[in-house]
Design an enzyme around this catalytic site. Structure first.
Site: not given
Length: 438
Positions: A415, A322-324, A326
């Site tokens: 994501s 997730e986020c970082g 990704y």
């Protein structure tokens, strides 16, 4: 019915000093021998790190977009177990949330669901009598929100505090406490908010010396909160067969909802932390989690750890990033004009931008992935400055909006959306279901 003394700290706007006052109040109450359970409204990973440092207790998120009323009350009662008092730090301004009037995802919504008294934290720099119409506006705007007192931040002097106290007394509101204007009380900031408590300790000693507070008044207001109906257990009972879940946890990756990790454990997961920065190998595990954080601040060190990048690239089980996380799984990360190779497990390169992407998200799976079957909807949140190139195999489509985002090949889910899995426990059940490897 359960009687839990509680108080919500809100503000007219972001930056008024809610976290600073919360830290000072946690310490003052703790010195009285009280066990105080902090909560944070909204999907914030940073402020809770400071609240945890001051209280020594895990901080839970109360969010009316993620959870319906029963779920939110269940989480509140779950977190408040064994505590003498609950202190809830709000998000942004009192009536700021997902919609224009703050009916969803706001501090006001949570205060109403909890039937909790609200103390308004006001940045009083350069203000005296004008505090009255400001506070009165918030007090009268929504009859369902009980504004019962004020904390003043950035006060110029004891005489300034007395002027504020006299002004508030004229409308029957107490000045519960105040903090002076002092750079030593400030917590450093960066692009995603405050610096994490693990990097720069919050100024607890300076706050202890500076905080002027009427604790008796605070306790009277907190204990005036009405009893709450008994809510069902927040976590399911009965564990399934154990599944080892390795999750990234270091200075670069540490953004997880604690109630999400507890849900994994309640369903039988053994959580094993590891460091993409320092470790050379993954722990033995069947599932891999890479949460959000600040990979852009540690891009060179992450790139230099080739052994870990290769271990993650070869990991055969389900991977959720997730986020970082990704960004770390991408082909590489651009920070300014500098390029740093990353894991290379998902297509595309990440590049830091000037403006953030942020907001609540409700997304629908475009294809099966480790937590969702095609067509299932999940709730989450985005807050990042990075951009990724368009994905050849996007994971999610925005419900009602049509935008696509993320990447999945069925085994890997990457994501920018931080999923709030306690709102969709089926995602955790799916993640922990034995996955074919080989």
């Amino acid at each position: 019915m359960r009687r839990i003394p509680r108080l919500v700290l809100a503000a007219p706007h972001s930056g008024a000093g809610k976290t600073t006052v919360a830290l000072a109040l946690l310490q003052a109450l703790g010195e009285r021998g009280l066990r105080v359970q902090p909560f944070k409204v909204g999907p914030d990973y940073v402020d809770p790190s400071h609240l945890e440092a001051a209280s020594g207790r895990r901080v839970y998120h109360l969010d009316g977009f993620f959870l319906h009323e029963t779920g939110l009350l269940s989480l509140f009662q779950h977190g408040a177990r064994g505590a003498d008092l609950a202190l809830v730090e709000g998000v942004m301004g009192l009536f700021d949330g997902k919609d224009a009037l703050g009916q969803v995802g706001s501090t006001a919504q949570v205060a109403k669901l909890l039937k909790a008294p609200v103390a308004l934290v006001v940045d009083a720099f350069g203000m005296a009598g004008s505090i009255v119409p400001l506070v009165q506006g918030f007090r009268s705007y929504d009859p369902g929100v009980q504004v019962v007192g004020v904390f003043a931040n950035r006060v110029g002097s004891p005489r300034h505090a007395e002027l504020l106290r006299e002004a508030l007394n004229s409308v029957g509101l107490p000045l519960l406490g105040w903090l002076p204007q002092d750079p030593l009380l400030q917590i450093p900031e960066r692009h995603l908010g405050l610096v994490l408590a693990g990097e720069i300790p919050p100024p607890l000693e300076a706050l202890r010396r500076a905080f002027q507070v009427d604790l008796e008044a605070v306790l009277r207001l907190a204990t005036s909160a009405l009893p709450l109906p008994e809510a069902p257990p927040f976590l399911p009972e009965g564990k399934r067969a154990g599944v080892r879940v390795a999750y990234a946890w270091d200075r670069a990756f540490r953004f997880y909802y604690p109630e999400g990790l507890e849900l994994l454990e309640a369903l039988g997961a053994e959580l094993i932390p590891f460091s993409p920065l320092e470790d050379l190998a993954l722990p033995r595990a069947e599932v891999l989690l890479l949460g959000g954080g600040y990979p852009e601040l540690f891009a060179a060190q992450l790139a230099e750890n080739r052994a870990m990048r290769e271990a993650i690239r070869l990991f055969p089980g389900p991977v959720v990033a997730e986020c970082g996380g990704y960004m770390y799984l991408s082909q590489g990360l651009w920070v300014g004009e500098d390029f740093f190779p990353m894991v290379g497990l998902v297509p595309g390169e990440a590049r830091m931008a000037e403006r953030p992407v942020l907001g609540y998200r409700e997304v629908e799976a475009l294809r099966d992935n480790p937590v969702a079957r095609k067509g299932e909807a999940f709730k989450g949140h985005e807050f990042h400055y990075a951009r990724m190139e368009p994905s050849p195999s996007p994971a999610w489509q925005r419900v009602g909006g049509g935008e696509v985002e993320g990447y999945t090949d069925g085994r890997v889910l990457a994501s920018f959306v931080h999923l709030y899995l306690p709102a969709q426990p089926r995602g955790v059940h799916r993640l922990l279901t034995p996955f074919p490897q080989g």
